[in-house]
Design an enzyme around this catalytic site. Sequence first.
Site, PDB file in Angstrom:
ATOM      1  N   TYR A 199       4.053   2.428   3.454  1.00 40.27           N
ATOM      2  CA  TYR A 199       4.420   3.525   4.234  1.00 40.27           C
ATOM      3  C   TYR A 199       6.007   3.501   4.708  1.00 40.27           C
ATOM      4  CZ  TYR A 199      -0.651   3.954   6.020  1.00 40.27           C
ATOM      5  OH  TYR A 199      -1.943   4.019   6.200  1.00 40.27           O
ATOM      6  N   GLY A 200       6.348   2.371   4.459  1.00 34.67           N
ATOM      7  CA  GLY A 200       7.946   1.951   4.819  1.00 34.67           C
ATOM      8  C   GLY A 200       9.053   3.039   4.352  1.00 34.67           C
ATOM      9  N   ASP A 253      -3.177  -1.724   9.192  1.00 31.12           N
ATOM     10  CA  ASP A 253      -2.011  -1.842   8.494  1.00 31.12           C
ATOM     11  C   ASP A 253      -1.974  -1.240   7.131  1.00 31.12           C
ATOM     12  OD1 ASP A 253       0.633  -2.902   7.723  1.00 31.12           O
ATOM     13  OD2 ASP A 253      -0.056  -4.200   6.626  1.00 31.12           O
ATOM     14  N   SER A 254      -0.689  -0.745   6.899  1.00 29.09           N
ATOM     15  CA  SER A 254      -0.659   0.121   5.562  1.00 29.09           C
ATOM     16  C   SER A 254      -1.373  -0.653   4.287  1.00 29.09           C
ATOM     17  CB  SER A 254       0.727   0.207   4.987  1.00 29.09           C
ATOM     18  OG  SER A 254       1.581  -0.896   5.035  1.00 29.09           O
ATOM     19  N   GLU A 299       1.119  -6.431  -2.168  1.00 29.26           N
ATOM     20  CA  GLU A 299      -0.140  -5.870  -2.359  1.00 29.26           C
ATOM     21  C   GLU A 299      -0.898  -6.310  -3.643  1.00 29.26           C
ATOM     22  OE1 GLU A 299      -1.989  -3.530  -0.544  1.00 29.26           O
ATOM     23  OE2 GLU A 299      -0.935  -4.404   1.198  1.00 29.26           O
ATOM     24  N   CYS A 334       8.335  -7.437   8.960  1.00 28.03           N
ATOM     25  CA  CYS A 334       7.260  -6.485   8.251  1.00 28.03           C
ATOM     26  C   CYS A 334       6.041  -7.389   7.943  1.00 28.03           C
ATOM     27  CB  CYS A 334       7.728  -6.016   6.907  1.00 28.03           C
ATOM     28  SG  CYS A 334       6.516  -5.456   5.707  1.00 28.03           S
ATOM     29  N   THR A 335       4.854  -7.124   8.395  1.00 31.89           N
ATOM     30  CA  THR A 335       3.679  -8.100   8.434  1.00 31.89           C
ATOM     31  C   THR A 335       3.338  -8.352   6.760  1.00 31.89           C
ATOM     32  OG1 THR A 335       2.270  -6.276   8.559  1.00 31.89           O
ATOM     33  CG2 THR A 335       2.907  -7.089  10.414  1.00 31.89           C
ATOM     34  N   HIS A 336       3.818  -7.872   5.885  1.00 26.95           N
ATOM     35  CA  HIS A 336       3.601  -8.246   4.503  1.00 26.95           C
ATOM     36  C   HIS A 336       4.416  -9.581   4.258  1.00 26.95           C
ATOM     37  CE1 HIS A 336       1.483  -4.279   3.817  1.00 26.95           C
ATOM     38  NE2 HIS A 336       1.210  -5.024   2.798  1.00 26.95           N
ATOM     39  N   CYS A 344       1.540  -3.261  11.931  1.00 26.10           N
ATOM     40  CA  CYS A 344       2.323  -2.831  10.856  1.00 26.10           C
ATOM     41  C   CYS A 344       3.643  -2.306  11.604  1.00 26.10           C
ATOM     42  CB  CYS A 344       1.828  -1.525  10.196  1.00 26.10           C
ATOM     43  SG  CYS A 344       2.831  -0.577   9.285  1.00 26.10           S
ATOM     44  N   ASN A 345       4.757  -2.950  11.491  1.00 25.79           N
ATOM     45  CA  ASN A 345       6.183  -2.766  12.044  1.00 25.79           C
ATOM     46  C   ASN A 345       6.544  -1.420  11.882  1.00 25.79           C
ATOM     47  OD1 ASN A 345       6.139  -5.879  11.399  1.00 25.79           O
ATOM     48  ND2 ASN A 345       7.905  -5.542  12.735  1.00 25.79           N
ATOM     49  N   THR A 346       6.103  -0.894  10.569  1.00 25.56           N
ATOM     50  CA  THR A 346       6.541   0.525  10.126  1.00 25.56           C
ATOM     51  C   THR A 346       5.760   1.585  11.103  1.00 25.56           C
ATOM     52  OG1 THR A 346       6.858  -0.233   8.044  1.00 25.56           O
ATOM     53  CG2 THR A 346       6.664   2.100   8.266  1.00 25.56           C
TER      54      THR A 346
HETATM   55  N1  DGL Z   1       2.981  -4.274   6.859  1.00 22.37           N
HETATM   56  C1  DGL Z   1       3.866  -2.999   6.721  1.00 22.37           C
HETATM   57  C2  DGL Z   1       4.931  -3.224   7.920  1.00 22.37           C
HETATM   58  O1  DGL Z   1       4.872  -4.388   8.904  1.00 22.37           O
HETATM   59  C3  DGL Z   1       4.376  -2.587   5.608  1.00 22.37           C
HETATM   60  C4  DGL Z   1       5.242  -1.650   5.481  1.00 22.37           C
HETATM   61  C5  DGL Z   1       4.920  -0.607   4.254  1.00 22.37           C
HETATM   62  O2  DGL Z   1       3.673  -0.205   3.868  1.00 22.37           O
HETATM   63  O3  DGL Z   1       5.819  -0.128   3.470  1.00 22.37           O
HETATM   64  O4  DGL Z   1       5.989  -2.562   7.872  1.00 22.37           O
END
Ligand code: DGL
Length: 264
Positions: free
Chosen positions: A43-44, A11-12, A152, A184-186, A74-76
């Site tokens: 990353y989003g 993931d990011s 984070e 989003c997984t966060h 990570c969805n992004t």
């Molecule tokens: N966990 C990432 C997701 O699911 C976070 C995205 C990010 O880094 O902005 O999108």
Amino acid sequence: MMSKHPIGIFDSGVGGICVLKEIKKLLPCESINYFADSRNCPYGSKAKEKALFLARKNIEFLLEQNCKMIVIACNTVTAVAIDRFRSDYNIPFIGMEPALKPAVLRTKTRKIGILATENTFNGRLFKQTFERYANGMEVFVQPGYGLVELVEKGAQNSGKARCLLEEYLLPMLAKGVDTIVLGCTHYPFLKDMIKRVTKNSVTIIDPADAVAVQAKRILVEFNLISNNSADPEFHFYTTGEKTIAEKFFCHIMSEPYGLEQVKI
Ligand code: DGL
């Protein structure tokens, strides 16, 4: 035997740990390598090419460790690049899908809210999922600006997190939304705060367990499942602060694991 090799998850940042938790629960014989690119998170809101470049580095890192399958937790990254990676690498990939289908099955008001990153909303996958499942529903999309950064930092229960969630969710509630999709997984780390802000009035949909089921299905299909009940190994890597990552991992791990800070 490839089946003994680890599953690679990345993931990011620390968000994908929610997915790691479900995979570990469903597949207790599997060794897992988890990579968190916390130094480059989020990353989003990055240009798509930049997110793709970073994600490719994460994949190369996991492939060097002989991972037999990659879970893009990570969805992004899934939105930006999973098709590309599936055609570039000869290994199965599992990604995150915006969980509109279970939301449609649960909502009574036919009004659904979804929180995700800008890049996720702009991706083909979201549009496709929307067209496929959300027919006749009112869907309120809301980019969760700033939320990933708070998670984070380990600040998911802070006043700032509460303020942002109030700003994003209360207008949806006022419109009659009774189901909220975490895209989003966060965001599952914000579940307690979401419950507080919404006064437990909504169903929260988190697709992590469905992703674990899909990972198992693909391992079986590719004859990659590990039947080795001897101790699986867990190796975690972060490009960010080890102390912060440790706080997230220690909550889900009762067995020994290695955690390293790496530069890639
Ligand atoms: N966990 C990432 C997701 O699911 C976070 C995205 C990010 O880094 O902005 O999108």
